[in-house]
Design an enzyme around this catalytic site. Structure first.
Site, short mmCIF file in Angstrom:
data_model
loop_
_atom_site.label_atom_id
_atom_site.label_comp_id
_atom_site.label_asym_id
_atom_site.label_seq_id
_atom_site.Cartn_x
_atom_site.Cartn_y
_atom_site.Cartn_z
N ASN A 26 -3.67 -9.62 -20.58
CA ASN A 26 -3.79 -10.88 -21.33
C ASN A 26 -5.16 -11.55 -21.24
OD1 ASN A 26 -3.70 -11.72 -18.74
ND2 ASN A 26 -1.95 -13.10 -18.96
N ASP A 78 6.21 -3.67 -1.81
CA ASP A 78 5.58 -4.04 -0.56
C ASP A 78 6.46 -5.10 0.09
OD1 ASP A 78 3.47 -4.36 1.38
OD2 ASP A 78 2.10 -3.70 -0.19
N ASP A 80 4.70 -4.03 5.46
CA ASP A 80 3.45 -4.58 5.93
C ASP A 80 3.51 -4.90 7.44
OD1 ASP A 80 0.87 -5.76 4.78
OD2 ASP A 80 1.60 -7.45 5.96
N GLU A 99 3.82 0.24 7.83
CA GLU A 99 2.41 0.09 8.19
C GLU A 99 2.40 -0.28 9.66
OE1 GLU A 99 -1.63 -2.28 6.91
OE2 GLU A 99 0.21 -3.36 7.34
N HIS A 112 -5.75 -0.33 -0.21
CA HIS A 112 -6.46 -1.56 -0.59
C HIS A 112 -7.19 -2.21 0.59
CE1 HIS A 112 -2.73 -2.66 1.24
NE2 HIS A 112 -3.13 -3.92 1.34
N ASP A 113 -7.02 -1.69 1.79
CA ASP A 113 -7.71 -2.23 2.97
C ASP A 113 -8.84 -1.34 3.44
OD1 ASP A 113 -5.88 -4.36 3.18
OD2 ASP A 113 -4.52 -3.20 4.45
#
Ligand code: NOJ
Length: 563
Positions: free
Chosen positions: A23, A98, A199, A256, A329-330
């Site tokens: 968008n 997640d 997580d 994790e 992503h880390d």
């Protein structure tokens, strides 16, 4: 080992904020992901792990959740989520959510109530302590700089936050917290999701008395993660979660587990299935860290990497299941970390990871060989871990700004979070608006559209690797065979055998910028080795194997008497 569908799967991680913006607001969203599901299916993976999409004030890009049963407005609506789940299932793709339940956002209704007074019924849902000698209750520091304790003016007590002060830790010792979390998980399972990535789940059980942890030179606080990993009741709580929720559905679950040891991993990911399907361990991605923290420009030495991965392969074999990953992503981009940013190095590293035993995870853009990003200044970074470390460490006189910027260029999490590079158009086809974080300027050469039709592209190589694992004469060997590391001391070659009853596989990767003549060691049985997949390596397996920089190959053989 027991058979399970997730032992035959390849997982693709999507970081929704940076995947595809439908968008034009500069932020990726759920309809954007829906529009790219065919791309994900065509990669050959069968599971998508979605980084958090729940309602969140975004202090830590969604890892600070203020409502577990609502969707972040920037990402869309619950109807968009339902459409995504249905669209994924239609294509044979599963969705893993997640699960961030070590902490909530400080804006979650539970915490708002908890902080309102000492006698609120939810007070004990979080971890509150009186000041000690007028200061913090212990020496723990937050993973995102500063102390792990925040003084709440209203009641004069501190609350624990192992991450940012907007991420207060839940008190898992309180059965009401566990009930609420398990109810919420059941609600998602009933919706039809296919699993959870949990997580920092190794941190949920805090040690009695919350003792100080030892500190290293250069640290301002003790490491809260060290203080809380693998706590006294963590297995008990996960077994309860398993009994009450997970065992009722056919899920993939991955914990994790920062700070996990082999013994702990054997418990978390035990093959009896009483806790989780598998864990993420982080030792191999910690090999380039410093004593005080990760902010340095060290490189991972190949012999140390081999020793570590060998340990995880051998020690979990037959007892627990490995996950295989270098990117998420880390983590910085692996092609910049271990490779030289070239497509050849991306393929070589992928081969090294994917031919081991375990479930591989591919992080968005990894399949294109996306690289670290040349952020021009501290102002270009968005990640709170990076930005807070810069200001805290320079103000304390512990580091120079330039030194930190060099470390961030190698290690900052933002390297993984730049927008997915779809094509060569403006903003890499990610958004028509202004992206929330800069686009890597190399998008004109590294992008999905350019790689789609190039048979030699990194993208098409990943497709071939994934196909091999899922649907080939070698599938069983990749899944079930043992692991024998070859030439452990070699600083350029990562080579291993996967010996088995019916077949064996040999993987040889030249993880160096130099050509190597590699003499096959005696452990490699003689026989009629045939090429299985080549990333530049010559098809014939000769006693002296000549590999140009970053070339790799996989060869297979049916069982012979000598094996
Ligand atoms: C681990 C997540 O992967 C990371 O992105 C996050 O910042 C912390 N946990 C806190 O939730």
């Amino acid at each position: 080992m027991k058979r399970a569908w997730w032992k035959e799967s390849v997982v693709y991680q999507i970081y929704p904020r940076s995947f595809c913006d439908s968008n034009g607001d500069g932020v990726g969203d759920l309809p954007g992901i829906l529009s790219k599901l065919d791309y994900v299916r065509d990669l050959g993976v069968d599971v998508i792990w979605l980084s958090p999409v729940y309602q969140s004030p975004n202090d830590d890009n969604g890892y600070d959740i203020s409502d577990y049963q609502a969707i972040m407005a920037e990402f869309g609506t619950m109807a968009d989520f339902d459409a995504l789940l249905a669209g994924a299932h239609e294509r044979g793709l599963k969705i893993v959510m997640d699960l961030v339940v070590n902490h909530t956002s400080d804006e979650h209704a539970w915490f708002v109530e908890s902080r309102s007074s000492k006698d609120n019924p939810k007070r004990d849902w979080y971890i509150w302590r009186e000041p000690k000698n007028g200061g913090f209750p212990n020496n723990w520091g937050s993973a995102f700089s500063g102390p792990a304790w925040e003084l709440d003016g209203q009641t004069g007590m501190y609350y624990l936050h192992c991450f940012s002060k907007k991420q207060p830790d839940l008190n898992w010792d309180n059965p009401a917290v566990r009930d609420a979390v398990f109810d919420m998980m059941t609600w998602w399972c009933e919706k039809g999701i296919d699993g959870f990535r949990m997580d920092v789940i190794s941190m949920i059980s805090k040690p009695d008395g919350l003792p100080d942890v030892p500190m290293n030179p250069g640290q301002l606080y003790g490491d809260a993660m060290t203080g809380t990993c693998n706590g006294p009741h963590v297995h008990e709580y996960l077994q309860e979660m398993n009994r009450r929720v997970l065992s009722k559905y056919d899920l993939i679950t991955v914990g994790e587990t920062a700070g996990v040891t082999i013994d702990e991993a054997r418990r978390y990911a035990n093959d009896q299935g009483t806790e989780l399907s598998m864990v993420f361990q982080f030792e191999h991605v910690g090999l380039d860290g410093g004593l005080a923290d990760k902010w340095c420009t060290n490189k991972i030495a190949l012999p140390a990497l081999k020793e570590n991965l060998n340990k995880w392969q051998k020690e979990l074999e037959g007892r627990a299941w490995n996950s295989l990953f270098f990117c998420n992503h880390d983590q910085p981009r692996v092609v910049s970390r271990l490779g030289d940013n070239s497509p050849a190095s991306a393929k070589c590293i992928a081969t090294m990871i994917h031919m081991m035993q375990g479930t591989p995870y591919v992080y968005q853009g990894e399949e294109l060989g996306m690289t670290n990003c040349p952020f021009p200044s501290i102002e270009a970074y968005r990640d709170l871990e990076t930005v807070n470390a810069y200001y805290e460490l320079t103000a304390a006189g512990l580091r120079e700004g330039d030194e930190l910027l060099a470390a961030f260029a190698r290690k900052s999490r933002d390297n993984a979070r730049t927008p997915m590079q779809w094509d060569g158009s403006e903003n890499a086809g990610f958004t028509t608006g202004t992206p929330w974080i800069m686009v890597n300027p190399n998008y004109k050469t590294i992008n999905a559209a350019a790689q789609e039709s190039d048979p030699d592209s990194v993208l098409n190589y990943y497709r071939a690797l994934i196909r091999l694992r899922r649907n080939s004469q070698w599938t069983e060997a990749i899944r079930d065979n043992g692991f024998t590391l070859l030439s452990p001391e070699d600083a350029r070659i990562f080579a291993y055998l996967r010996p088995g009853k019916n077949a064996a596989l040999l993987t040889v990767c030249n993880l160096s910028p130099e050509a190597v003549d590699y003499a096959l060691p005696p452990e490699v049985p003689q026989g009629d080795w045939t090429p299985v997949l080549l990333a530049g390596a010559p098809p014939a397996l000769t006693e002296i194997l000549h590999l140009e920089p970053w070339q790799a190959g996989v060869w297979g053989i049916n069982a012979t008497a000598s094996m």
